[in-house]
Scaffold this active site. Structure first.
Site, PDB file in Angstrom:
ATOM      1  CG  ASP A 121      -1.804   1.130   1.336  1.00 24.56           C
ATOM      2  OD1 ASP A 121      -2.004   1.877   0.345  1.00 24.56           O
ATOM      3  OD2 ASP A 121      -2.485   1.358   2.373  1.00 24.56           O
ATOM      4  CG  ASP A 336      -4.295   4.133  -6.073  1.00 25.87           C
ATOM      5  OD1 ASP A 336      -3.349   3.108  -5.220  1.00 25.87           O
ATOM      6  OD2 ASP A 336      -5.590   3.790  -6.065  1.00 25.87           O
TER       7      ASP A 336
END
Ligand SMILES: *[C@@H]1O[C@H](CO)[C@@H](O)[C@H](O)[C@H]1NC(C)=O
Ligand SMILES: *[C@@H]1O[C@H](CO)[C@@H](O)[C@H](O)[C@H]1NC(C)=O
Ligand SMILES: *[C@@H]1O[C@H](CO)[C@@H](O)[C@H](O)[C@H]1NC(C)=O
Ligand SMILES: *[C@@H]1O[C@H](CO)[C@@H](O)[C@H](O)[C@H]1NC(C)=O
Ligand SMILES: *[C@@H]1O[C@H](CO)[C@@H](O)[C@H](O)[C@H]1NC(C)=O
Length: 450
Positions: A121, A336
């Site tokens: 992440d 992302d």
């Protein structure tokens, strides 16, 4: 255990704050996404010399992705879905997005030599694995069988170097409302062939989690400012008891293991490479096409009493080129890997989708555009630092995402509404993304056709 903290968060307001660091990024923007503050990242080592370090990293590890309609960990994906759904243009609320298809990437990590499969992440900073004796909670904070949290194998041991003294605990709430808490301590953490010694980690013992039966925790690659350790051993998480610590990548750099840079190369079949200290050795890179942009930190700032901070690695592209048209409006884009599609400002998204032959149509139930699976995609490129990164046509139509009622395939360009705008997997598959944290730059090496 029934605590208000375990009820899903509803963030009604998100504060704006703008911090300056030299030329402020907001000065060059046409719009700022509502509900966010932006600031330029600060170089920690001015001029450590990326150019000399464009050589490929030897410290690499594979990532494996899995697509999901729900249980997306990427806050960018979830927040974007909410912003688009609500039409509010700001704010955040717990939702289970049904219209934002996300991807989770995971990689093998060793805690004290013990292998674990952990999510990767870039939007959070804490690294943790679930311990065997953990309490799996439902949305109301009631204990339910561990299997319901759907973790992979738990970390069977205690901390290699013991718990922090005095005792600290992690409390983090992820973008989809998932909550993880547990004691903080120290262990060696091995990534690829780098061992970070005595890293502060959490062995989670209390979770509200929707797993995938494979992963047992998460590595957080964002900044120290986003760490979530608090004094004491309870579940409280007020700002006053927060103790910032050195997260995994920061420790790796400060221990001299690698230069302050990591990179991600995604392939088309949901696999990828994570490389520490250099450029991922991906095939098809054109090293004469390297874009270098200021790393912009976009913060979503919570109400002070809630424990929820997120930050994104963000850039401001020069604009878009598509089908004979050029748009030079400046907007921040979150880069992302947890978001499948690219989310663009409405006028550009609509124009690109109309330029498919045949034109793509909006299917509201997906929040995305669909066209014939054998449609011809228009030329689409995003210009970064003067270099236009043309999309490979195969990345513009998802032939694996067929709407059963129309037999149409999803396009990779979605309407981002008021923002945040996102360069997702469909973009990252055409570039190696280099997070040059040391120089506060995001660099992109084009790999158009491979
Ligand atoms: C491990 O590191 C060495 C140099 O430090 C490098 O030569 C080797 O290729 C690396 N191996 C992997 C699998 O990353
Ligand atoms: C989790 O660990 C904390 C120490 O940080 C401890 O106080 C708490 O009782 C533990 N909770 C469970 C459910 O084991
Ligand atoms: C995980 O395993 C459980 C029990 O076998 C199953 O019900 C669930 O659907 C699985 N979850 C995922 C995400 O595969
Ligand atoms: C697809 O994934 C496999 C590993 O699962 C890898 O070996 C292969 O090279 C990948 N293919 C492409 C086209 O990326
Ligand atoms: C790499 O980029 C340069 C500059 O844009 C271009 O001239 C060259 O043809 C590209 N090489 C390949 C193999 O695509």
């Amino acid at each position: 255990m029934k605590s208000a903290a375990f009820h899903l968060a509803v963030l009604a307001t998100v504060a704006f704050s703008v911090m300056a660091a030299g030329r402020h990024p907001s000065e060059i923007l046409d719009t700022t996404p509502p509900g966010f503050s932006i600031e330029a990242a600060k170089a920690t080592r001015p001029s450590w010399g990326f150019v000399r370090h464009t050589q490929q990293s030897h410290n690499i590890q594979k990532m494996q992705g899995s697509h999901g309609k729900t249980n997306i960990k990427s806050v960018a994906a979830i927040l974007g879905a909410y912003q688009r759904l609500s039409g509010l243009g700001y704010g955040y609320q717990n939702i289970t997005p049904t219209n934002a298809y996300g991807t989770q990437y995971a990689t093998e990590v060793l805690f004290n030599g013990h292998p674990l499969y952990l999510l990767v992440d870039t939007g959070s900073s804490d690294t943790w694995a679930v311990q065997s004796d953990f309490d799996c909670l439902d949305y109301a904070g009631e204990s339910i069988p561990q299997i319901a949290c759907q973790f992979g194998p738990a970390y069977p041991d205690s901390f290699q170097y013991g718990a922090t003294e005095p005792a600290q605990h992690m409390f983090i709430r992820y973008g989809d409302g998932e909550i993880v808490a547990g004691p903080m301590g120290y262990s060696d953490v091995t990534l690829g062939n780098i061992t970070v010694t005595k890293q502060e980690i959490c062995l989670a013992n209390t979770t509200y989690w929707f797993g995938n039966n494979r992963t047992s925790g998460l590595i957080g690659l964002a900044f120290p400012a986003l760490t979530n350790a608090y004094l004491g051993s309870g579940l409280d998480h007020n700002r006053g008891s927060r103790i910032e610590y050195s997260p995994l990548f920061t420790s790796m750099v400060s221990q001299g293991k690698v230069p302050p840079v990591f990179s991600i190369a995604l392939d088309r079949n949901s696999t990828g490479i994570l490389a520490w200290g250099g450029v991922a050795p991906a095939v098809g890179m054109n090293t004469s096409r390297i874009a270098s942009l200021d790393m912009i930190i976009v913060n979503m700032i919570d109400r002070p009493e809630a424990s929820y901070d997120y930050s994104f690695y963000t850039i401001i592209p020069d604009g878009w080129e598509y089908d004979q048209t050029k748009s030079t409006k400046k907007h921040p884009y979150i880069v992302d890997s947890g978001t499948t599609l690219n989310y663009l400002p409405p006028s550009i998204a609509v124009a690109i989708n109309l330029a498919f032959k045949p034109p793509a149509v909006y299917l509201w139930q997906y929040g995305a555009y669909f066209t014939q699976c054998d449609a011809i995609a228009p030329p689409v490129g995003v210009t970064l630092d003067g270099i236009t990164f043309w999309f490979n046509p195969v990345d513009l139509i998802y032939r694996g995402w067929v709407d059963p009622s129309t037999n149409l395939c999803m396009t990779a360009i979605a309407n981002g509404g008021a923002g945040p705008y996102i360069l997702g997997d469909a973009f990252m598959q055409g570039a190696v993304v280099v997070y040059d944290v040391g120089e506060a730059k995001m660099r992109f090496i084009h790999r158009p056709y491979y």
